[in-house]
Design a protein around this motif. Structure first.
Motif, PDB file in Angstrom:
ATOM      1  N   HIS A 222       9.596   1.841   4.684  1.00  0.00           N
ATOM      2  CA  HIS A 222       8.357   1.751   5.395  1.00  0.00           C
ATOM      3  C   HIS A 222       8.219   2.503   6.701  1.00  0.00           C
ATOM      4  O   HIS A 222       9.302   2.458   7.043  1.00  0.00           O
ATOM      5  CB  HIS A 222       7.484   0.242   5.471  1.00  0.00           C
ATOM      6  N   ASP A 226       1.503  -1.366   8.902  1.00  0.00           N
ATOM      7  CA  ASP A 226      -0.097  -1.398   7.473  1.00  0.00           C
ATOM      8  C   ASP A 226      -0.612  -2.359   8.384  1.00  0.00           C
ATOM      9  O   ASP A 226      -1.008  -3.704   8.748  1.00  0.00           O
ATOM     10  CB  ASP A 226      -0.003  -1.586   6.027  1.00  0.00           C
ATOM     11  N   ALA A 298      -1.586   3.032  -2.866  1.00  0.00           N
ATOM     12  CA  ALA A 298      -2.515   1.806  -2.358  1.00  0.00           C
ATOM     13  C   ALA A 298      -3.381   1.096  -3.169  1.00  0.00           C
ATOM     14  O   ALA A 298      -3.964  -0.156  -2.780  1.00  0.00           O
ATOM     15  CB  ALA A 298      -3.346   1.194  -0.438  1.00  0.00           C
ATOM     16  N   HIS A 304      -6.611  -1.227   3.605  1.00  0.00           N
ATOM     17  CA  HIS A 304      -5.417  -0.858   4.691  1.00  0.00           C
ATOM     18  C   HIS A 304      -5.129   0.251   4.995  1.00  0.00           C
ATOM     19  O   HIS A 304      -5.729   1.220   4.742  1.00  0.00           O
ATOM     20  CB  HIS A 304      -4.196  -2.426   5.011  1.00  0.00           C
ATOM     21  N   HIS A 306      -2.699   2.703   6.990  1.00  0.00           N
ATOM     22  CA  HIS A 306      -1.128   2.882   7.303  1.00  0.00           C
ATOM     23  C   HIS A 306      -0.965   3.703   7.679  1.00  0.00           C
ATOM     24  O   HIS A 306      -1.474   4.663   7.914  1.00  0.00           O
ATOM     25  CB  HIS A 306       0.134   4.057   5.665  1.00  0.00           C
TER      26      HIS A 306
END
Length: 461
Positions: A222, A226, A298, A304, A306
């Motif tokens: 990642h 998030d 997503a 959310h 990112h």
């Protein structure tokens, strides 16, 4: 004739305390005026000096000492040496940090502390002093090249807090040094927080996934954080800058790229339900860039944002830039009434490199070892041994020297009383054989004693 020229002619190199005091009290003019009124003296000094280069308050004070010829005196040269030596002897601390300390006018002190900080954090250094009229110089240094520390910030003469955004992950150092012949008590507080504003207006500021977490069965990592929130809640500019790109991609869905003013990185906002900013737009801190959603990869996750940060070298961890949790230093529990006092150890104790019981010991001390206390932080004192070695000792392991460890009669070999535990030190007085003394503590092969007239000094054991 200027005040400086008079001082140079009248200062006795062997007794310049009154001259330095006059310097501190009378020469609080601007550096420009001082340089103009003392041009004759400066022209006689060797070497070249850039008289118009911006200087920190510490550097300005040093130049005043040199201009007045006080750098050639014992006290003036000791002040200059202490300023540089302290950088080499800096103690390690962890941020956040708070200490209350005391600088004694009868000494020529300086203190320095080393700590680490991460790119994206903002450091705040606050300093409160008593009396407020005493000059206490505070400088911040970058130590990525230990042989060539770089001064990056200084407190002004009012000691207003220093706020500095960390651009390079690494080691940093602060130095404290008062002007000569002035006692001052101070409280130093250092905190680290984010340099950017939080990128959403969600009340919870909930970060649910962090930098480096596995993605696609750990096939990739990642490259951001998030931040979860309400569907179509505002996503905002974390800093003023320029919107460099507004587009869509498979991973991020609807995204916005923002280049903060004066920075070497770009902010990446992804999974937006709607993009509001347009490419080329100049935005201010807090302007809405888009609305939170779950576009791109997503689509099956809760709503959310990112949030990522990219440099020329690739993605970097954005958490230090926006971390909503700002840690504050703990309370000072060690009694500040012991500052500038001589204490002794109550048993075998460690002198630590950090104010923590589990840190690396600098040295082990025997019971009754004499130390001088200069500051307090948490449950610890910063203590200096008679040989100048400094570290941290738990305050519960120290005691007053008012109650003697023992009494005995002086032998012929113990008549000399030194002002330091060293046979080469100056002899303060000579005791009579058979005279009774009280032992206040010890250091190596010496004992700190008080004689029948309450005179204190060191004798050989």
């Amino acid at each position: 004739m200027s005040i400086i020229m008079v001082l140079v002619k009248t200062c006795d190199p062997n007794n310049c305390s009154s001259t330095i005091h006059t310097l501190n009290m009378q020469l609080r003019f601007s550096l420009f005026i001082i340089l103009l009124t003392s041009i004759t003296i400066i022209s006689c000094k060797s070497g070249t000096v850039n008289l118009f280069k911006a200087a920190s308050p510490h550097e300005q004070y040093r130049r005043k000492l040199e201009t007045a010829g006080l750098d050639k005196t014992a006290m003036g040269s000791a002040w200059i040496a202490a300023s540089s030596n302290s950088l080499q002897k800096a103690l390690n601390i962890n941020i956040p940090y708070r200490e209350t300390g005391y600088f004694d006018a009868g000494k020529v002190p300086a203190a320095a502390y080393r700590f680490s900080a991460t790119k994206g954090q903002k450091i705040t250094i606050g300093l409160i002093k008593k009396p407020t009229t005493t000059a206490l110089y505070l400088d911040l240094w970058e130590l990525n090249d230990v042989n060539n520390p770089k001064r990056i910030a200084s407190a002004d003469t009012l000691n207003r807090p220093i706020q500095y955004e960390i651009d390079v992950t690494g080691n940093y150092l602060i130095r404290l040094q008062p002007e000569l012949l002035q006692s001052v008590e101070y409280t130093l507080e250092i905190t680290l927080g984010p340099s950017l504003a939080f990128p959403t207006q969600s009340k919870t500021k909930s970060i649910g996934s962090y930098w480096g977490d596995g993605r696609d069965n750990n096939a990739r990592k990642h490259e951001g954080v998030d931040i979860f929130g309400s569907f179509r809640s505002p996503v905002v500019a974390s800093a003023g800058g320029t919107v460099t790109r507004v587009n869509e991609n498979n991973l991020g869905g609807k995204v916005v790229w923002l280049k903060p003013n004066g920075k070497d990185y770009t902010l990446y906002y992804a999974h937006l339900d709607e993009q509001i900013a347009v490419e080329g737009q100049e935005v201010k801190l807090g302007d809405t860039l888009g609305l939170m959603g779950n576009t791109g990869n997503a689509r099956t996750t809760p709503t959310h944002l990112h949030f990522g940060i990219y440099t020329f070298g690739g993605a970097i961890n954005p958490l230090p830039f926006i971390d909503p949790v700002t840690k504050t230093p703990g309370k000072i529990n060690a009694s500040v009434s012991n500052l500038n006092k001589t204490l002794r150890t109550t048993g075998k104790v460690n002198l630590y490199s950090l104010p923590q019981n589990k840190s690396t010991p600098i040295t082990n001390l025997t019971a009754g070892t004499i130390v001088n206390i200069s500051s307090a932080t948490g449950n610890f004192y910063k203590a200096e041994l008679p040989d100048g070695i400094t570290g941290f000792i738990n305050s519960s392991e120290l005691a007053q020297t008012s109650k003697p460890l023992q009494r005995f009669k002086i032998k012929a070999a113990q008549q000399k009383v030194f002002d330091q535990p060293d046979s080469l030190a100056a002899v303060k007085l000579n005791l009579r054989t058979g005279e009774t003394v009280e032992v206040l503590g010890n250091f190596n092969n010496y004992q700190l004693i008080s004689n029948e007239t309450a005179q204190v000094g060191w004798i050989v054991k």
